[in-house]
Write an enzyme that holds these catalytic residues in place. Structure first.
Site, PDB file in Angstrom:
ATOM      1  N   ASP A 135       0.845  -1.189   0.000  1.00 28.48           N
ATOM      2  CA  ASP A 135       0.000   0.000   0.000  1.00 28.48           C
ATOM      3  C   ASP A 135       0.883   1.244   0.000  1.00 28.48           C
ATOM      4  O   ASP A 135       1.899   1.294   0.710  1.00 28.48           O
ATOM      5  CB  ASP A 135      -0.916  -0.002   1.224  1.00 28.48           C
ATOM      6  CG  ASP A 135      -2.044   0.997   1.076  1.00 28.48           C
ATOM      7  OD1 ASP A 135      -2.593   1.125  -0.030  1.00 28.48           O
ATOM      8  OD2 ASP A 135      -2.389   1.647   2.076  1.00 28.48           O
ATOM      9  N   GLN A 157      -2.963   2.810  15.131  1.00 23.98           N
ATOM     10  CA  GLN A 157      -1.869   3.299  14.295  1.00 23.98           C
ATOM     11  C   GLN A 157      -1.050   4.376  15.009  1.00 23.98           C
ATOM     12  O   GLN A 157       0.183   4.384  14.940  1.00 23.98           O
ATOM     13  CB  GLN A 157      -2.436   3.857  12.991  1.00 23.98           C
ATOM     14  CG  GLN A 157      -1.388   4.311  11.984  1.00 23.98           C
ATOM     15  CD  GLN A 157      -2.033   4.786  10.685  1.00 23.98           C
ATOM     16  OE1 GLN A 157      -3.254   4.828  10.551  1.00 23.98           O
ATOM     17  NE2 GLN A 157      -1.210   5.146   9.726  1.00 23.98           N
ATOM     18  N   ASP A 183      -8.754   0.552   2.145  1.00 27.78           N
ATOM     19  CA  ASP A 183      -7.731   0.194   3.123  1.00 27.78           C
ATOM     20  C   ASP A 183      -8.258   0.584   4.512  1.00 27.78           C
ATOM     21  O   ASP A 183      -7.992   1.678   5.005  1.00 27.78           O
ATOM     22  CB  ASP A 183      -6.432   0.942   2.790  1.00 27.78           C
ATOM     23  CG  ASP A 183      -5.368   0.768   3.845  1.00 27.78           C
ATOM     24  OD1 ASP A 183      -5.344  -0.287   4.502  1.00 27.78           O
ATOM     25  OD2 ASP A 183      -4.542   1.698   4.016  1.00 27.78           O
ATOM     26  N   LYS A 209      -3.430  -1.688  10.100  1.00 21.62           N
ATOM     27  CA  LYS A 209      -3.802  -1.901   8.700  1.00 21.62           C
ATOM     28  C   LYS A 209      -4.059  -3.374   8.389  1.00 21.62           C
ATOM     29  O   LYS A 209      -4.247  -3.728   7.217  1.00 21.62           O
ATOM     30  CB  LYS A 209      -2.671  -1.406   7.800  1.00 21.62           C
ATOM     31  CG  LYS A 209      -2.333   0.065   7.976  1.00 21.62           C
ATOM     32  CD  LYS A 209      -3.353   0.946   7.297  1.00 21.62           C
ATOM     33  CE  LYS A 209      -2.863   2.385   7.215  1.00 21.62           C
ATOM     34  NZ  LYS A 209      -3.744   3.208   6.363  1.00 21.62           N
ATOM     35  N   GLU A 219      -9.449  12.809   7.528  1.00 26.52           N
ATOM     36  CA  GLU A 219      -9.384  14.132   6.905  1.00 26.52           C
ATOM     37  C   GLU A 219     -10.725  14.852   6.937  1.00 26.52           C
ATOM     38  O   GLU A 219     -10.793  16.049   7.214  1.00 26.52           O
ATOM     39  CB  GLU A 219      -8.929  13.996   5.460  1.00 26.52           C
ATOM     40  CG  GLU A 219      -7.543  13.414   5.286  1.00 26.52           C
ATOM     41  CD  GLU A 219      -7.318  13.006   3.836  1.00 26.52           C
ATOM     42  OE1 GLU A 219      -6.923  13.880   3.050  1.00 26.52           O
ATOM     43  OE2 GLU A 219      -7.564  11.829   3.499  1.00 26.52           O
ATOM     44  N   HIS A 232      -3.811  14.258   0.359  1.00 23.02           N
ATOM     45  CA  HIS A 232      -3.951  13.416   1.550  1.00 23.02           C
ATOM     46  C   HIS A 232      -2.733  13.556   2.447  1.00 23.02           C
ATOM     47  O   HIS A 232      -2.863  13.760   3.663  1.00 23.02           O
ATOM     48  CB  HIS A 232      -4.132  11.959   1.133  1.00 23.02           C
ATOM     49  CG  HIS A 232      -4.106  10.990   2.281  1.00 23.02           C
ATOM     50  ND1 HIS A 232      -5.096  10.926   3.242  1.00 23.02           N
ATOM     51  CD2 HIS A 232      -3.184  10.045   2.628  1.00 23.02           C
ATOM     52  CE1 HIS A 232      -4.800   9.992   4.121  1.00 23.02           C
ATOM     53  NE2 HIS A 232      -3.648   9.439   3.779  1.00 23.02           N
ATOM     54  N   GLU A 272      -9.184   4.172  -2.155  1.00 24.61           N
ATOM     55  CA  GLU A 272      -8.019   3.913  -2.993  1.00 24.61           C
ATOM     56  C   GLU A 272      -8.415   3.166  -4.264  1.00 24.61           C
ATOM     57  O   GLU A 272      -9.521   2.644  -4.392  1.00 24.61           O
ATOM     58  CB  GLU A 272      -6.977   3.069  -2.234  1.00 24.61           C
ATOM     59  CG  GLU A 272      -6.517   3.677  -0.925  1.00 24.61           C
ATOM     60  CD  GLU A 272      -5.297   2.976  -0.328  1.00 24.61           C
ATOM     61  OE1 GLU A 272      -4.567   2.297  -1.089  1.00 24.61           O
ATOM     62  OE2 GLU A 272      -5.101   3.106   0.893  1.00 24.61           O
ATOM     63  N   THR A 321      -8.732  -5.432   3.916  1.00 26.65           N
ATOM     64  CA  THR A 321      -8.628  -4.568   2.754  1.00 26.65           C
ATOM     65  C   THR A 321      -9.678  -5.071   1.769  1.00 26.65           C
ATOM     66  O   THR A 321      -9.602  -6.207   1.307  1.00 26.65           O
ATOM     67  CB  THR A 321      -7.229  -4.642   2.118  1.00 26.65           C
ATOM     68  OG1 THR A 321      -6.248  -4.210   3.075  1.00 26.65           O
ATOM     69  CG2 THR A 321      -7.149  -3.765   0.878  1.00 26.65           C
ATOM     70  N   ARG A 350      -7.151   4.102  13.359  1.00 26.85           N
ATOM     71  CA  ARG A 350      -6.287   5.282  13.543  1.00 26.85           C
ATOM     72  C   ARG A 350      -5.668   5.358  14.935  1.00 26.85           C
ATOM     73  O   ARG A 350      -4.526   5.813  15.083  1.00 26.85           O
ATOM     74  CB  ARG A 350      -7.106   6.553  13.276  1.00 26.85           C
ATOM     75  CG  ARG A 350      -7.658   6.660  11.875  1.00 26.85           C
ATOM     76  CD  ARG A 350      -6.574   6.635  10.821  1.00 26.85           C
ATOM     77  NE  ARG A 350      -7.135   6.908   9.492  1.00 26.85           N
ATOM     78  CZ  ARG A 350      -6.448   6.839   8.376  1.00 26.85           C
ATOM     79  NH1 ARG A 350      -5.169   6.503   8.398  1.00 26.85           N
ATOM     80  NH2 ARG A 350      -7.018   7.099   7.223  1.00 26.85           N
ATOM     81  N   GLU A 386     -10.223   4.188   3.844  1.00 29.80           N
ATOM     82  CA  GLU A 386      -9.341   4.948   2.958  1.00 29.80           C
ATOM     83  C   GLU A 386      -9.725   4.616   1.525  1.00 29.80           C
ATOM     84  O   GLU A 386      -9.685   3.455   1.109  1.00 29.80           O
ATOM     85  CB  GLU A 386      -7.869   4.626   3.214  1.00 29.80           C
ATOM     86  CG  GLU A 386      -7.374   5.131   4.555  1.00 29.80           C
ATOM     87  CD  GLU A 386      -5.847   5.163   4.656  1.00 29.80           C
ATOM     88  OE1 GLU A 386      -5.174   5.389   3.626  1.00 29.80           O
ATOM     89  OE2 GLU A 386      -5.337   4.954   5.763  1.00 29.80           O
TER      90      GLU A 386
END
Length: 417
Positions: A126, A238, A231, A251, A361, A133, A201, A255, A235, A199
């Site tokens: 990834d 992480q 993904d 992560k 975000e 971003h 993607e 996925t 958070r 996420e």
């Protein structure tokens, strides 16, 4: 820009279908209670490719290619076989085809079919390749003056993820447990993730194996096709774990990919260039031509039992690095690439708040919750929420789509010491 190719499958000629004859995406489906097999979407139908090979309408090799429920065997045959297969399928499905009567019994309504993983994932990498971003995330954590790390404008940044975590659209996703430590906590605790996120993607699928470094042009030729990709990210897990080695358990939950692989050939009319470079890239990363695609993307969140709300709209063309650049860079160390390797683009965000590709975000780290059409607010995702990605490229009177990329969040499994 090419125009619509008309098919004798009437639903494929609609301006709103994601699956016209121009597309012909690759998936794996089970018609009714039967076993899974390779299929191609055309309008509101799915063509049974295994059956077409068995009766001799598809003949690519002396040995069966489609006797297995995945597309890796065709991938291994290389670009010439990919082109031959696509050309032959177009002949069979085009308006006025003399072979319609032989093909028609092997069409199944897509609405009745169960969809499965379309390929065997060999490895998963990834990336972190959208400037908007990366700037948003960096500003939140390091301030605007240090938003981008010094290497970001020179190199496609990525990490190796878990191939075993990749699932097809519709698979439910369990909220993860993990170590959490807030900024004011004296010590970490083990608990369910409280800041679960999506996420937005795209995923590029490697169809040709390599040994040693390949050029950007060679990397482009190696890509079999593209999928939508979510993904899923924890958070808070992480934030505690990522220093100094980066993403790990945050992560590893899941996925999700869309069920249909859209071939590079189908996307060819929609190529577009990466943006002007703020720093000149080293020559090995130079692109010989346009390597991105104009693909409109949308994110919807639906609380359990309620209608969805679109929370983001953006475009794959917002990426700073293309998939061929990422694949080229991946090989610079001599790293072999395998058939079925999956490359996540990294979160795709645009320049405006409504084009941000993650809740991190959109809610600016939880400080600016978004209000859904149901009246509920979200800073991050709740149990029972279904997140759905959609995407399509738009030609003259037709669309090239991927099917939905969606997953519903289940509660974490209680941990008992």
């Amino acid at each position: 820009m090419t125009s619509l190719l008309r098919s004798w499958v009437e639903s494929a000629n609609s301006a709103t279908t994601e699956f016209p004859l121009n597309n012909l995406p690759y998936g794996v489906f089970a018609p009714g209670d039967d076993d899974p097999r390779c299929g191609v979407a055309i309008g509101d139908q799915i063509v049974d490719i295994r059956a077409l090979e068995e009766i001799g309408l598809i003949d690519l090799s002396d040995e069966p290619v489609f006797d297995v429920p995945f597309w890796n065997v065709l991938m291994e045959m290389g670009p010439e076989a990919w082109d031959a297969f696509r050309s032959r399928l177009t002949e069979l499905l085009v308006e006025g085809s003399s072979e319609r009567e032989e093909v028609e019994p092997h069409l199944y309504p897509a609405s009745d079919a169960e969809l499965f993983m379309p390929f065997l994932v060999s490895g998963y990498t990834d990336f972190y390749a959208s400037k908007h971003h990366a700037t948003n995330v960096g500003t939140m954590f390091r301030g605007a003056e240090n938003a981008l790390p010094p290497n970001w404008l020179h190199i496609p940044i990525g990490y190796n993820g878990r191939a075993s975590s990749v699932v097809v659209s519709g698979t439910e996703v369990r909220r993860p447990n993990g170590q959490l430590k807030g900024p004011n906590d004296a010590a970490p605790r083990f608990a369910p993730c409280e800041r679960f996120d999506f996420e937005l993607e795209m995923g590029a699928i490697v169809g040709t194996a390599s040994e040693g470094m390949v050029s950007v042009a060679e990397a482009d030729e190696m890509i079999f096709g593209y999928v939508l990709l979510n993904d899923w990210s924890a958070r808070d897990i992480q934030a505690w774990e990522y220093q100094p080695l980066g993403p790990f358990q945050a992560k590893a939950t899941a996925t999700t990919i869309s069920p249909w692989i859209v071939s590079r050939a189908a996307l060819e009319p929609f190529r577009t260039s990466t943006p002007a470079r703020e720093k000149e890239l080293l020559p090995y990363l130079a692109e010989p031509g346009p390597m991105l695609y104009d693909i409109k993307l949308e994110v919807e969140i639906a609380p359990e039992g309620k209608a969805g709300t679109v929370v983001a709209r953006t475009n794959y063309a917002e990426m700073y690095y293309s998939a061929p650049q990422q694949l080229c860079h991946h090989t610079t160390s001599g790293c072999p690439m395998d058939v079925g390797d999956l490359l996540g683009s990294g979160t795709i965000s645009g320049p405006t708040k409504d084009s941000r590709g993650s809740m991190l975000e959109i809610s600016w780290g939880g400080k600016e919750p978004v209000t859904l059409d149901s009246g509920e607010t979200r800073s991050f995702l709740h149990d029972g929420d279904t997140v759905k990605f959609t995407g399509y490229a738009e030609g003259q009177g037709y669309r090239i789509g991927f099917g939905p990329c969606e997953g519903k969040i289940l509660p974490a499994i209680p941990y008992k010491a």
